[in-house]
Scaffold this active site. Sequence first.
Site, PDB file in Angstrom:
ATOM      1  N   GLU A 153       0.830  -1.212   0.000  1.00 36.22           N
ATOM      2  CA  GLU A 153       0.000   0.000   0.000  1.00 36.22           C
ATOM      3  C   GLU A 153       0.866   1.264   0.000  1.00 36.22           C
ATOM      4  O   GLU A 153       0.862   2.035   0.968  1.00 36.22           O
ATOM      5  CB  GLU A 153      -0.958   0.013   1.187  1.00 36.22           C
ATOM      6  CG  GLU A 153      -2.006  -1.077   1.126  1.00 36.22           C
ATOM      7  CD  GLU A 153      -3.066  -0.942   2.207  1.00 36.22           C
ATOM      8  OE1 GLU A 153      -2.821  -0.246   3.208  1.00 36.22           O
ATOM      9  OE2 GLU A 153      -4.140  -1.537   2.045  1.00 36.22           O
ATOM     10  N   GLU A 305      -6.340  -8.235  -0.063  1.00 35.35           N
ATOM     11  CA  GLU A 305      -6.737  -8.183   1.351  1.00 35.35           C
ATOM     12  C   GLU A 305      -8.203  -7.818   1.449  1.00 35.35           C
ATOM     13  O   GLU A 305      -8.694  -6.947   0.731  1.00 35.35           O
ATOM     14  CB  GLU A 305      -5.978  -7.078   2.091  1.00 35.35           C
ATOM     15  CG  GLU A 305      -4.511  -7.279   2.256  1.00 35.35           C
ATOM     16  CD  GLU A 305      -3.896  -6.102   3.024  1.00 35.35           C
ATOM     17  OE1 GLU A 305      -4.620  -5.396   3.742  1.00 35.35           O
ATOM     18  OE2 GLU A 305      -2.683  -5.886   2.866  1.00 35.35           O
TER      19      GLU A 305
HETATM   20  C1  GLA Z   1      -4.025  -2.590   5.081  1.00 34.68           C
HETATM   21  C2  GLA Z   1      -2.648  -3.186   5.252  1.00 34.68           C
HETATM   22  C3  GLA Z   1      -2.621  -4.350   6.180  1.00 34.68           C
HETATM   23  C4  GLA Z   1      -3.491  -4.129   7.388  1.00 34.68           C
HETATM   24  C5  GLA Z   1      -4.886  -3.797   6.919  1.00 34.68           C
HETATM   25  C6  GLA Z   1      -5.865  -3.605   8.046  1.00 34.68           C
HETATM   26  O1  GLA Z   1      -4.742  -3.093   4.044  1.00 34.68           O
HETATM   27  O2  GLA Z   1      -2.071  -3.545   4.026  1.00 34.68           O
HETATM   28  O3  GLA Z   1      -1.288  -4.560   6.580  1.00 34.68           O
HETATM   29  O4  GLA Z   1      -2.991  -3.088   8.135  1.00 34.68           O
HETATM   30  O5  GLA Z   1      -4.844  -2.607   6.190  1.00 34.68           O
HETATM   31  O6  GLA Z   1      -7.157  -3.399   7.571  1.00 34.68           O
END
Ligand code: GLA
Length: 658
Positions: A153, A305
């Site tokens: 991210e 995710e």
């Molecule tokens: C992001 C991050 C993860 C985690 C999630 C929690 O997507 O990539 O490491 O922190 O948020 O929702």
Amino acid sequence: MPSLRDAARGRILFGGDYNPEQWPEEVWEDDVRLMKEAGVNSVTLGVFSWARIEPRPGAREFGWLDRVMDLMHTHGIGVVLATPTASPPPWMGARHPETLPRTEDGSVVWYGSRQHFCASSPVYRRYAAAVTEDLAARYAGHPALTVWHINNEYCTHCWCDETAAHFRRWLESRYGTVEALNEAWGTAFWSQRYDAWTEVVPPRKAQYMRNPAQELDFKRFTSDALMECYAAERDIVVRHTPHIPVTTNFMPLWSGQDAWAWSAQEDIVSVDVYPDPKDPQGGQYNAMLADMTRSQAGGAWMLMEQAAGPVNWRGVNHPKPAGLNRLWSLQSVARGADAVCYFQWRQSRQGSEKFHSGMLTHAGEHGRTFREVKQLGAELATIGAAVSGAPVPAEVAVLHDWDAWWASGQEGRPSTLLDYTEVVRSWHRALWETGTTTEFARPDGDLSRFRMVAVPQLYLLSDAAIDNLVAYVRGGGTLVCGFFSGVADVDDRIRPGGMDERLRELFGIRTLHEWWPLDADTTVECDGFRGGLWSEELETEPGAEILSAYRGGELDGLPAVVRKDRAYYVSTLPEPDALRALLGKVVTRAGAGPVLAGLPEGVEAVHRGELLFLLHHGRGDVTVPVPGKRVDLLTGTEFDGSVELGRYGVAVLRDLTP
Ligand code: GLA
């Protein structure tokens, strides 16, 4: 080029971020046992393990990772291996404070959390490249490796001196001379003229409103600077493993990265999606993000995710009611996902995310969440071969663009209530509710395959994009355009007349006299509906048809929605039912039609390849009329003429009609 197909191999990837470094090794065996039980076939390793791999500068501790990689391979679980560069170890910030980002007012963003790196820092980049090099060399030949996951991210912003120097280099290559920069930024205003490159800095904390063109360029630059970091690591892993696809996970609808530009640099487009379980429109939001990611991917994409239960970063964090995780996961698959993965496999006991759910929560293997995860894993295995790689047909495009988003969110605009993403979401929702499958497209992209193109709100449009839209309509396409569009050029310079004249001509608008933004919670009456957020004082050409006029108030009798041939202009934000009705009519007229007629409320229908997905976003029982004989691949049940769905029900139907 390697692709998601190589990693998925006819399956849907199912699994999640796995952080074994947070657990004693005895737990790993238990992890694997439960992963197998749940049908996990993919884990993402190493996302935040830099300090574990490189506990001090130049040291390497790969033994633990070797053991995890081997363990995964032994059990037939593929590894999406992350470069650990999203969270530099404390030693880096302590020894090299210049790697730490600075905010607009110059304060340091300290280590102790994550993502505390300045993308322009040569020291950060050098260490990131070195650890990536060694990671890639070590695991290049490992049979468990399926995908490279670069960083995590990308989202940092920095205003430090190193960034300033980098920004100047970026500007020099864009503009060539300081004179051209002055021209593009309109620095004649407020005595902002620069005399030399050395005077130029990022838009730091200032006395009053900052130069909007400078801000726009800084957003462009920041996205590019982060992309350089990505590309550097990608090039390293590709050198070692040209056959392994590479991705970096996007935050969806995130302003910091121009995802159109970024996705062109990836083999797999992946995204992290967290709709609020409490949001009655969460299903629509999930659909929109899926459509957006599929469009960026140009096909199948990876849901890197999502949360099996609650997250922990909203004010109030709601769990997912029974069935919702399955529904939204299968919705993503219906809309092109060939991977359904989570943050994270096992819920943490320590650290900032100990209240964030995992696939395996604190309740353990007997918990409801894990039970549902197991069911989903089995179902994905059942439908995987039939679904994986299949295309999602769409005849309607929604245009979306980062430049327009960046420029429309700045200070000094007619209304601070105008939120670009909310407008995009309103328009996508209206189309989604009509049962029409949409794709997203860039304003200067190829639109020829779409029967209809919707522009929710694109304040800034390049000349090429405007010509593209005009050519699209001339070529037989139907265009519906929302308010406050085509206002500025690429330098955020207002176009003569307040809206580009090619567009005014296209819509039959002679004069745009004024923008009349509306106050919060107020609406404006129009024929047949109420509008919110915005209204405009327009005068049309004789050839334009007024489909709805404002009623009452200052704009009484003036056009609200106008049409000239196949080009529509909507000068307000119609309330949801009205926008749905309006767009629904235009969709039908454009011959793009809904996927299935007569759907009960809350039921979504999507084609993926030969299959028809039905997704029920409500809790009551419904009967969905579906012509012909069909079999539900999830259950093997056959239906003739209609399909029954219960709470959050899903059917994946194959046509049995000969
Ligand atoms: C992001 C991050 C993860 C985690 C999630 C929690 O997507 O990539 O490491 O922190 O948020 O929702």
